[in-house]
Design a protein around this motif. Structure first.
Motif, PDB file in Angstrom:
ATOM      1  N   TYR A 317     -10.421  -0.554  -5.146  1.00 49.99           N
ATOM      2  CA  TYR A 317      -9.265   0.079  -4.506  1.00 49.99           C
ATOM      3  C   TYR A 317      -8.664  -0.854  -3.453  1.00 49.99           C
ATOM      4  O   TYR A 317      -7.437  -1.017  -3.359  1.00 49.99           O
ATOM      5  CB  TYR A 317      -9.692   1.399  -3.861  1.00 49.99           C
ATOM      6  CG  TYR A 317      -8.559   2.205  -3.264  1.00 49.99           C
ATOM      7  CD1 TYR A 317      -7.846   3.117  -4.031  1.00 49.99           C
ATOM      8  CD2 TYR A 317      -8.199   2.062  -1.925  1.00 49.99           C
ATOM      9  CE1 TYR A 317      -6.807   3.859  -3.483  1.00 49.99           C
ATOM     10  CE2 TYR A 317      -7.173   2.794  -1.369  1.00 49.99           C
ATOM     11  CZ  TYR A 317      -6.471   3.695  -2.155  1.00 49.99           C
ATOM     12  OH  TYR A 317      -5.444   4.421  -1.608  1.00 49.99           O
ATOM     13  N   LEU A 320      -6.338  -3.677  -4.569  1.00 48.73           N
ATOM     14  CA  LEU A 320      -4.987  -3.371  -5.052  1.00 48.73           C
ATOM     15  C   LEU A 320      -3.945  -3.884  -4.061  1.00 48.73           C
ATOM     16  O   LEU A 320      -4.187  -3.899  -2.848  1.00 48.73           O
ATOM     17  CB  LEU A 320      -4.824  -1.856  -5.227  1.00 48.73           C
ATOM     18  CG  LEU A 320      -5.699  -1.195  -6.288  1.00 48.73           C
ATOM     19  CD1 LEU A 320      -5.587   0.324  -6.191  1.00 48.73           C
ATOM     20  CD2 LEU A 320      -5.295  -1.653  -7.687  1.00 48.73           C
ATOM     21  N   LEU A 324       2.671  -0.893  -4.620  1.00 52.27           N
ATOM     22  CA  LEU A 324       2.772  -0.818  -6.078  1.00 52.27           C
ATOM     23  C   LEU A 324       3.874   0.170  -6.422  1.00 52.27           C
ATOM     24  O   LEU A 324       4.032   1.199  -5.748  1.00 52.27           O
ATOM     25  CB  LEU A 324       1.451  -0.331  -6.691  1.00 52.27           C
ATOM     26  CG  LEU A 324       0.324  -1.355  -6.891  1.00 52.27           C
ATOM     27  CD1 LEU A 324      -0.970  -0.649  -7.257  1.00 52.27           C
ATOM     28  CD2 LEU A 324       0.693  -2.360  -7.971  1.00 52.27           C
ATOM     29  N   GLY A 353      -0.326  -7.001  -9.826  1.00 51.05           N
ATOM     30  CA  GLY A 353      -1.377  -6.037  -9.516  1.00 51.05           C
ATOM     31  C   GLY A 353      -1.838  -5.220 -10.701  1.00 51.05           C
ATOM     32  O   GLY A 353      -2.696  -4.338 -10.548  1.00 51.05           O
ATOM     33  N   LEU A 357      -5.147  -2.873 -10.934  1.00 55.38           N
ATOM     34  CA  LEU A 357      -4.960  -1.436 -11.135  1.00 55.38           C
ATOM     35  C   LEU A 357      -5.761  -0.940 -12.332  1.00 55.38           C
ATOM     36  O   LEU A 357      -6.427   0.109 -12.267  1.00 55.38           O
ATOM     37  CB  LEU A 357      -3.475  -1.125 -11.327  1.00 55.38           C
ATOM     38  CG  LEU A 357      -3.113   0.342 -11.597  1.00 55.38           C
ATOM     39  CD1 LEU A 357      -3.547   1.232 -10.432  1.00 55.38           C
ATOM     40  CD2 LEU A 357      -1.617   0.492 -11.856  1.00 55.38           C
TER      41      LEU A 357
END
Length: 765
Positions: A317, A320, A324, A353, A357
């Motif tokens: 997490y 990330l 986004l 990303g 993800l």
């Protein structure tokens, strides 16, 4: 080259030689392996340059042949020989020493094939499960080793065997303290057995530790005493005879060493080889599903499983990007944890990303599936760990921040998690994280009791439309999850006492009114100045009353005294005045389309709510605490305030607000139906309902219509543009208002359809 020629020659000789009894053949191959350690002087030649792999394969073939020739469950002499002479213990020792180089791989492969190809249960034998335990400890010690593939194959076959016979897992729950206490008596080694073993040497002249390898002298002595198979007892040089008490593993006690099978798999989940990591995850999936309570307790209390799951979630997490695109988060392809393979070069729809993800969502999917498959107590422990160590420690600070970009990204990720979670146990912990566990009615003074819930509901009315829409979408999907606590916490707990109703005791005068077709305290909308436009076009035809409806469940019986459904339906259909309607000018936008959707959705909601045992009729007012002040709750408060501004909000926001409200209206609870869908309910002083909020909006609309020239043509043009029936042209004045009116008209038709479907379902015998 010479060793390969020797191997080929040996196979030819064995093929031409007369066949020996299986046991003699088996012992011959085992003796051939032991001879290697006496005769060889090259300690660096790999095991593949020797005949050891061939002999091991022959031994395995003999065991399989023997089992096939005997009755089911009967143990043959070759298997008895293997068990009695502790051959697996000896092979473990050779594998641990990895002498010759590559021997560990051969031993792992032998164990794997033995457990996989022999049908009779072997693990209950102490001379099988004890060396298997020891070999398990060697797996995953070092990542990216040449033996990783054999290690994971071995661990997975053990897991598969435990899945077939779950009780066997008790052999693999080790209590180190008890084992240490028993070493003094159980593993006493005769003095003459260990004399001179402090510094043993092989024929290769290399000193070795006692547990690492049997001595050449010991093997030679056993060979002399083992001229005949019947006298082969001394051929076994097991670990008990090799001073196992001095090994490091038996003298150290670690807090997480009780379930070594799990620990080895956990180590291999960190392998840089994705295939190995996936196999390790599959092995863990098998282990957590075992029904043995002792194993489940050990799994969660004595291993790092919970920490691994949550720490990796947190790491992925945090990896990330800070920003986004919510659309990318929502639309990235469905994630399957076992197929987490992604090539940026081959992806035409790549975005910054995406790799990170997919990795995060893939691991979350694995956690979800693991908890879904796990034994109940293990599932609860793992889900609580995800909530405490990931949701609260990692996600909550991101959701509570003030940066709009950060809020939007973190809310979009929470929305994706809500959509993706399928495990009931993890869903419950997710819901408790978002909403808290409170179930008593809300008051205005305590709406901040659960800070995250309060913040997320406030975000439904955020200054940023993007944040508002994303948060509303999250709540919309949350409401569709099979958890009773969601609806109760957000809405139902505030409607339990029905104190939104102004209660008038029933008297004879009221009875006369009811018999004349009126409801006590209700206003006949046909005589209301706001609803003077009732016409045959606005009412339902006989055909629509007879439209098909979802099957009725026994929980929803007809309620005597319920407001006639045609009055309710027409109340909603006639809310918007004719001059503000535009749908009848466009095909395919009639009320009947909402009826079909409402039938389907209501049926789905009934299936979800069936196990919650909701009442079929409202709680009797005599049993309600009508003196308590009514507060609709923070969630409905924000939704009603948003609904009240429908004429001044962007089109996308309005669509999302009405979508959430229609989802709420679909729930088959009598209090929700009464509060959201009954225009004739007699509201207590100071209370509002969905219908009363819409009435105020319509009143405001009727005033504002008078100030806009050519209102109806402009409204029709905007509708056609929204439907793509007209090309985009010059900007139209009052665009936000016109779009709001269109959403309002459609929402009223949707509410009318829901009310009709719910009534028809509850009144069908």
């Amino acid at each position: 080259m010479f060793s390969k020629f020797t191997s080929i020659l040996q196979h030819a000789v064995e093929a031409l030689a007369p066949s020996l009894p299986l046991q003699e053949d088996f012992v011959y191959h085992w003796k051939a392996i032991t001879h290697y350690y006496i005769e060889t002087s090259d300690d660096k030649a790999p095991v593949t340059d020797t005949n050891i792999p061939s002999h091991l394969e022959q031994m395995l073939d003999i065991l399989v042949q023997e089992e096939n020739e005997r009755e089911s469950g009967e143990t043959g002499p070759c298997m008895e020989y293997l068990l009695h002479h502790k051959i697996l213990e000896t092979l473990y020792t050779l594998g641990k020493a990895d002498c010759p180089p590559g021997m560990k791989q051969q031993v792992l492969a032998f164990y794997t094939k033995l457990l996989g190809r022999i049908r009779q249960p072997l693990l209950p034998h102490i001379n099988v499960h004890r060396p298997v335990q020891k070999l398990i400890r060697l797996c995953g010690e070092v990542l990216a080793t040449p033996t990783e593939n054999e290690e994971i194959q071995f661990l997975c076959i053990v897991c598969a065997k435990l899945k077939q016979d779950p009780y066997l897992v008790n052999f693999f729950l080790e209590n180190k303290l008890k084992a240490m206490a028993s070493k003094g008596s159980a593993d006493v080694i005769p003095e003459d057995m260990i004399k001179g073993q402090d510094s043993l040497t092989t024929g290769m002249g290399q000193p070795i530790q006692p547990e690492e390898m049997p001595s050449a002298a010991g093997v030679e002595q056993m060979e002399k005493e083992d001229d005949l198979p019947q006298e082969a007892d001394d051929l076994s040089f097991s670990l008990d005879e090799l001073n196992v008490a001095s090994s490091p593993e038996s003298s150290t006690v670690g807090p997480n060493q009780d379930y070594n099978l799990v620990n080895s798999l956990l180590n291999l989940t960190k392998s840089p080889d994705g295939r190995i990591a996936v196999k390790a995850c599959e092995g863990l999936m098998l282990l957590v599903s075992l029904p043995e309570p002792a194993a489940a307790k050990c799994l969660t209390q004595s291993t790092c499983l919970c920490e691994l799951l949550t720490d990796r979630l947190a790491t992925l997490y945090k990896a990330l990007p800070q920003s986004l695109d919510p659309l990318d988060i929502e639309t990235v392809e469905a994630i399957n944890w076992g197929l987490d393979s992604y090539s940026h070069k081959e992806d035409a729809s790549a975005f910054p990303g995406k790799r990170a993800l997919i990795s995060f969502l893939s691991w979350f999917d694995y956690c979800d599936q693991l908890i879904k498959e796990a034994q109940k107590t293990a599932a609860v422990a793992m889900a609580k760990a995800v909530r405490e160590r990931f949701f609260i420690d990692v996600m909550e600070p991101q959701l509570m921040q003030t940066s709009e970009i950060g809020i939007l990204t973190s809310t979009a990720l929470l929305h994706r998690i809500v959509r993706q979670v399928t495990s009931d146990v993890l869903l419950q912990e997710t819901v408790y994280f978002i909403l808290g566990e409170h179930r008593e009615p809300e008051t205005l003074t305590d709406i901040n009791r659960h800070p995250l819930r309060h913040r997320l509901i406030e975000h439904c009315d955020h200054i940023s439309d993007e944040i508002s829409i994303m948060t509303l979408r999250m709540f919309e999907h949350l409401l569709q999850k099979p958890s009773e606590h969601i609806l109760y916490n957000l809405v139902l707990r505030n409607l339990e006492e029905r104190n939104y109703i102004e209660y008038k005791p029933f008297c004879q005068e009221d009875k006369d009114v009811v018999e004349n077709g009126q409801i006590v305290g209700a206003v006949d909308l046909e005589e209301d100045p706001l609803f003077t436009d009732l016409s045959p076009d606005n009412t339902l035809s006989t055909q629509e009353w007879l439209s098909p409806s979802p099957p009725i469940s026994p929980e929803h019986q007809k309620n005597d005294g319920k407001t006639e459904v045609h009055k309710i339906v027409n109340s909603f259909l006639c809310l918007v005045p004719d001059e503000a309607k535009s749908s009848y000018h466009v095909e395919g936008t009639g009320y009947d389309t909402y009826l079909r959707d409402a039938h389907r959705q209501f049926r789905d909601y009934c299936v979800i709510c069936l196990r919650w045992e909701w009442p079929g009729s409202p709680r009797p007012l005599e049993k309600c605490n009508l003196e308590a002040s009514f507060f609709e709750g923070h969630f409905l408060k924000v939704l009603f305030e948003r609904m009240g501004r429908i004429l001044d909000q962007p089109y996308d926001v309005n669509l999302q607000v009405t979508s959430v409200l229609s989802k709420l209206a679909l729930f088959p609870h009598p209090h929700i139906h009464e509060y959201l869908l009954d225009p004739y309910v007699n509201l207590a002083s100071g209370c509002r309902s969905l219908f009363s909020v819409i009435v105020r909006v319509v009143g405001d609309l009727m005033v504002r219509i008078q100030r806009i020239p050519d209102f109806t043509p402009k409204l029709l043009l905007v509708r056609k543009r929204l439907l793509g029936l007209e090309p985009e042209g010059p900007i139209i004045d009052h665009m936000t208002l016109l779009e709001g009116v269109i959403v309002l008209e459609e929402f009223c038709k949707e509410l009318a359809a829901i009310a009709f479907v719910k009534y028809h379902a509850s009144s069908t015998p």
